[in-house]
Design an enzyme around this catalytic site. Sequence first.
Site, mmCIF file in Angstrom:
data_model
loop_
_atom_site.group_PDB
_atom_site.id
_atom_site.type_symbol
_atom_site.label_atom_id
_atom_site.label_comp_id
_atom_site.label_asym_id
_atom_site.label_seq_id
_atom_site.Cartn_x
_atom_site.Cartn_y
_atom_site.Cartn_z
ATOM 1 N N CYS A 79 0.818 -1.216 0.000
ATOM 2 C CA CYS A 79 0.000 0.000 0.000
ATOM 3 C C CYS A 79 0.859 1.276 0.000
ATOM 4 O O CYS A 79 1.396 1.630 -1.045
ATOM 5 C CB CYS A 79 -0.986 -0.065 1.159
ATOM 6 S SG CYS A 79 -2.412 0.977 0.902
ATOM 7 N N HIS A 169 -3.470 -5.190 1.774
ATOM 8 C CA HIS A 169 -2.729 -5.441 3.024
ATOM 9 C C HIS A 169 -2.739 -6.926 3.393
ATOM 10 O O HIS A 169 -3.555 -7.346 4.222
ATOM 11 C CB HIS A 169 -3.394 -4.677 4.172
ATOM 12 C CG HIS A 169 -3.151 -3.210 4.151
ATOM 13 N ND1 HIS A 169 -2.146 -2.612 4.874
ATOM 14 C CD2 HIS A 169 -3.777 -2.227 3.490
ATOM 15 C CE1 HIS A 169 -2.167 -1.311 4.673
ATOM 16 N NE2 HIS A 169 -3.149 -1.047 3.824
ATOM 17 N N GLU A 171 -0.935 -8.492 5.311
ATOM 18 C CA GLU A 171 -0.583 -8.705 6.722
ATOM 19 C C GLU A 171 -1.805 -8.635 7.633
ATOM 20 O O GLU A 171 -1.739 -9.013 8.799
ATOM 21 C CB GLU A 171 0.497 -7.691 7.155
ATOM 22 C CG GLU A 171 0.016 -6.277 7.429
ATOM 23 C CD GLU A 171 -0.310 -5.460 6.176
ATOM 24 O OE1 GLU A 171 -0.303 -6.015 5.062
ATOM 25 O OE2 GLU A 171 -0.598 -4.257 6.340
#
Length: 190
Positions: A79, A169, A171
């Site tokens: 991002c 994202h 994660e």
Amino acid sequence: MTIGVLALQGAFIEHEQMLARLGENSFEIRQRRDLERSMDGLIIPGGESTVQGKLLRELGLFEELKARIQGGLPTFGTCAGLLLLAGRIENDARTHFAVMDITAVRNAYGRQLGSFHTEADFAGVGAIPMTFIRAPYIASFSGAVQALAEVDGKVVAARERGLLVTAFHPELDGDPTVHTYFLDMIRTIK
Ligand code: GLN
């Protein structure tokens, strides 16, 4: 392996947790001293690219990290991290490391769709969850860049040699596919 995670701002802890889950070591990069440690790869987290860009310069980390990335340090940007690596940002005159042959569009999904969740194929390995938060997308790319994922006809993940970027994202979703891809990438480059 040991991965340095840029920890100036944004979602860096979630990357560290994912690396730990995959059995890899990580350390946080917050100041020049941290660059003395050896690393097999670098992660630049999501957050705010302008803030991270400013802090990188103010803390004297910018030139050294740029030189290392250009020198072949495998780097994964999510991002805001994608925006820091992009060679061009269509709607922002300012670029940062500018090491990847992609043109990104910042805050590309407008207000209404600023944040959303979907699933799409990543790198031909199957559908994975993707969370977008005021995300960019890749409007165009050239050279050695390969598109790895598309959502609504827009490229949202790409790779250029040792550089990997996602507009979303990985994660945050608990799915290790993209981190595993990055770790495999480092192993094959080595
Ligand atoms: N909109 C942010 C930027 O321009 C990126 C958002 C994110 O990293 N989740 O840097």
